[in-house]
Enzyme design. Structure first.
Site, PDB file in Angstrom:
ATOM      1  N   CYS A 160       2.596  -1.241 -34.973  1.00 14.15           N
ATOM      2  CA  CYS A 160       3.182   0.066 -35.258  1.00 14.15           C
ATOM      3  C   CYS A 160       4.689  -0.010 -35.238  1.00 14.15           C
ATOM      4  CB  CYS A 160       2.709   1.070 -34.232  1.00 14.15           C
ATOM      5  SG  CYS A 160       0.922   1.114 -34.068  1.00 14.15           S
TER       6      CYS A 160
ATOM      7  N   GLY B  32       3.604   1.573 -40.395  1.00 11.99           N
ATOM      8  CA  GLY B  32       2.405   2.347 -40.117  1.00 11.99           C
ATOM      9  C   GLY B  32       2.362   3.628 -40.917  1.00 11.99           C
TER      10      GLY B  32
ATOM     11  N   ASN C  83       4.081  -0.313 -29.532  1.00 15.56           N
ATOM     12  CA  ASN C  83       3.707  -1.213 -30.614  1.00 15.56           C
ATOM     13  C   ASN C  83       3.214  -2.487 -29.945  1.00 15.56           C
ATOM     14  OD1 ASN C  83       5.723  -3.381 -32.729  1.00 15.56           O
ATOM     15  ND2 ASN C  83       3.584  -2.871 -32.917  1.00 15.56           N
ATOM     16  N   GLY C  84       2.055  -2.972 -30.375  1.00 13.97           N
ATOM     17  CA  GLY C  84       1.560  -4.224 -29.817  1.00 13.97           C
ATOM     18  C   GLY C  84       0.181  -4.094 -29.232  1.00 13.97           C
TER      19      GLY C  84
ATOM     20  N   TYR D   6       5.879 -10.972 -43.621  1.00 16.27           N
ATOM     21  CA  TYR D   6       5.342  -9.782 -44.287  1.00 16.27           C
ATOM     22  C   TYR D   6       5.764  -8.455 -43.655  1.00 16.27           C
ATOM     23  CZ  TYR D   6       2.017  -6.128 -45.485  1.00 16.27           C
ATOM     24  OH  TYR D   6       1.468  -4.938 -45.866  1.00 16.27           O
TER      25      TYR D   6
HETATM   26  P1  5GP Z   1      -5.597 -10.202 -48.455  1.00 12.64           P
HETATM   27  O1  5GP Z   1      -5.750  -9.442 -49.718  1.00 12.64           O
HETATM   28  O2  5GP Z   1      -5.614 -11.697 -48.639  1.00 12.64           O
HETATM   29  O3  5GP Z   1      -6.563  -9.746 -47.383  1.00 12.64           O
HETATM   30  O4  5GP Z   1      -4.196  -9.825 -47.835  1.00 12.64           O
HETATM   31  C1  5GP Z   1      -3.010 -10.445 -48.286  1.00 12.64           C
HETATM   32  C2  5GP Z   1      -2.150  -9.464 -48.997  1.00 12.64           C
HETATM   33  O5  5GP Z   1      -1.991  -8.295 -48.202  1.00 12.64           O
HETATM   34  C3  5GP Z   1      -0.765  -9.952 -49.286  1.00 12.64           C
HETATM   35  O6  5GP Z   1      -0.424  -9.460 -50.573  1.00 12.64           O
HETATM   36  C4  5GP Z   1       0.139  -9.319 -48.251  1.00 12.64           C
HETATM   37  O7  5GP Z   1       1.348  -8.845 -48.840  1.00 12.64           O
HETATM   38  C5  5GP Z   1      -0.669  -8.177 -47.741  1.00 12.64           C
HETATM   39  N1  5GP Z   1      -0.794  -8.168 -46.281  1.00 12.64           N
HETATM   40  C6  5GP Z   1      -0.623  -9.155 -45.402  1.00 12.64           C
HETATM   41  N2  5GP Z   1      -0.852  -8.719 -44.159  1.00 12.64           N
HETATM   42  C7  5GP Z   1      -1.186  -7.421 -44.277  1.00 12.64           C
HETATM   43  C8  5GP Z   1      -1.506  -6.419 -43.348  1.00 12.64           C
HETATM   44  O8  5GP Z   1      -1.535  -6.623 -42.126  1.00 12.64           O
HETATM   45  N3  5GP Z   1      -1.759  -5.184 -43.887  1.00 12.64           N
HETATM   46  C9  5GP Z   1      -1.716  -4.911 -45.228  1.00 12.64           C
HETATM   47  N4  5GP Z   1      -1.965  -3.680 -45.667  1.00 12.64           N
HETATM   48  N5  5GP Z   1      -1.400  -5.848 -46.099  1.00 12.64           N
HETATM   49  C10 5GP Z   1      -1.151  -7.066 -45.635  1.00 12.64           C
HETATM   50 MG    MG Z   2       1.235  -7.922 -50.835  1.00 10.86          MG
END
Ligand code: 5GP
Ligand code: MG
Length: 457
Positions: free
Chosen positions: A9, A36, A114-115, A255
């Site tokens: 978060c 979030g 957060n955590g 990310y």
């Molecule tokens: P995947 O589709 O392989 O499950 O997730 C990877 C993709 O989701 C990547 O495009 C990355 O930008 C994004 N991504 C990586 N970690 C997360 C996350 O914790 N939440 C969300 N919504 N997207 C994520």
């Molecule tokens: Mg992505």
């Protein structure tokens, strides 16, 4: 999966007399919105204790605070805010929205974090045996119970006394309406920084981009194991937990964090560009162009293109208005590879050998989608490049990752993954390359989701 919800978060809050602090906190939450989108909330304290004001609700900051008048009317000098992320939506219950507002012997307590506590389940069990009643699944409520049991009118002293009982990854913000305390775990897994508000006041936030938004000046990060106390007198701090070797989450750089934030003095955008450059050196491909997946992998894709000497093209367009709406494509749309949020630019892609850079691959759903979109738009070859290593294990520290069985890299090598997603080739940046791009010693970063070896259990 245990009952504890896994969430990554955003938290922020500060102390400043004579400033519209609730209003500023709302803006800071806007800057942390990427951390979030499930719920948002703000608590405001009078500086004298009694009567903490709280408003929270489901959705985006703009949905919870559609009109800012009510925030401007809050004149209290202290505020804390929270945005909550829940990818799996396991903890979607309204009761888990933060900040929490609890009443105890010495007044009120507003808490947000957060955590994730790794000993959260054990603490919950212990407290429940002693008769504690829980209304949420949050670690914030656990901290509230521990503080209440200390029975010390000084929140500062109570926090110092109970902090050693908290094991895990956390950035807590809490207030009794008089002071605001920020507390960071002893490894610094989750980020938390301190800034200055002119003409006088201080502000804490998960990411430095929140300071820029409200005109605060970054001072420093809260140290691992440190509690920072903000009140009328300004800021003071004390080390409540022994500071161990820092282990900031590597995924924040890859990310999670916003590109205009700095973590440990390293700018997130620049790190991502370097990730891309290293990826190009480690996994070159014969191709006509490079493209990135908006928004999180644009920086890495531009670094890749620059290093490879290939044109960088905007070949993927993201629809920014779909938001959190959950729309299921029809079977026909699915078969044709249509995607609601993402589309390929046919005129750019047609007949080309395309390198698609994404920041990470978790379940692999996005990878499959990207390859399909590119082929549908007429790409001759699709070379998928990932600017981080394969995610092979779950996160225990608050990044919402699926269980290992759902991870595409679980028990599959790169060739098998390439086949599964349908790419002509696939390359992941090595762990050494990823850590090297950040520029911190490897032992100062938590790499558990890439190695399966956890710094703390
Ligand atoms: P995947 O589709 O392989 O499950 O997730 C990877 C993709 O989701 C990547 O495009 C990355 O930008 C994004 N991504 C990586 N970690 C997360 C996350 O914790 N939440 C969300 N919504 N997207 C994520
Ligand atoms: Mg992505």
């Amino acid at each position: 999966m245990d009952a504890a919800i896994r969430e990554a978060c955003g938290v922020c809050g500060g102390w400043a007399a004579g400033q519209p602090l609730a209003y500023l906190t709302c803006f800071a939450l806007y800057a942390l919105q990427h951390r979030g989108q499930e719920s948002a909330g703000i608590a405001v304290g009078s500086g004298e204790g009694a009567g903490i004001w709280l408003k929270k609700g489901p959705g985006l900051v703009s949905e919870v605070f559609p009109e800012t008048g009510e925030l401007k009317r809050q004149r209290g000098p202290l505020a804390l805010g929270h945005v909550r992320y829940d990818y799996s939506r396991l903890g979607k219950g309204a009761e888990n929205r933060q900040p929490l507002l609890l009443r105890y012997r010495h007044g009120e307590l507003a808490l947000a974090h957060n955590g994730r506590l790794v000993n959260g389940a054990a603490l919950r069990d212990e407290l429940a045996r002693e008769g504690a009643i829980f209304q949420t699944d949050t670690d914030s409520e656990l901290l509230g119970h521990l503080i209440a049991r200390e029975n010390n009118p000084s929140l500062e002293e109570a926090v110092a006394a109970v902090a050693p009982r908290l094991q895990g990854a956390f950035a807590f913000l809490l207030s009794d309406g008089k002071i605001l305390i920020g507390l960071r775990d002893s490894r610094g897994f989750r980020p938390l920084s301190l800034g200055r508000l002119e003409p006088q006041g201080y502000f804490l936030a998960s990411e430095t981009c929140a300071f820029d938004t409200i005109g605060a000046k970054f001072i420093r990060e809260v140290n691992p194991g440190e509690a920072v106390v903000l009140d009328e007198g300004g800021v003071r701090s004390f080390q409540v937990l022994p500071a161990a070797e820092p282990a900031l989450c590597l995924f924040e750089y890859i990310y999670f964090a916003r590109p205009d934030s700095n973590l440990q003095g390293h700018n997130v955008h620049l790190v991502r560009r370097e990730l891309g450059r290293r990826l190009a050196r480690e996994h070159p491909a014969e191709a006509d162009m490079v493209t990135g997946v908006p928004d999180s992998s644009i920086a890495a894709a531009s670094g890749y293109a620059e290093e490879a000497g290939l044109p960088y093209e905007i070949a993927l367009i993201k629809n920014r208005y779909i938001g959190r709406t959950f729309l299921r494509p029809t079977q026909r749309m699915r078969e044709e590879g249509v995607d609601l949020k993402l589309n390929a630019v046919q005129k750019i892609v047609e007949g080309k050998r395309v390198i698609v850079v994404d920041d990470s691959m978790v379940r692999g759903t996005t990878g499959v989608k990207l390859v399909r979109l590119m082929r549908r738009a007429g790409a001759r070859e699709v070379h998928l490049r990932i600017s981080s290593p394969p995610v092979i294990d779950a996160c225990l520290y608050g990044i919402d990752m699926p269980e290992s069985g759902e991870l595409i890299a679980y028990g599959r090598d790169t060739a098998a993954i390439a086949e599964t997603v349908g790419a002509d080739s696939l390359g992941y940046l090595s762990l050494e390359g990823t850590v090297g791009a950040v520029g911190l010693p490897p032992e100062q970063l938590c790499r558990a989701c890439f190695t399966g070896s956890y710094p703390l259990r």
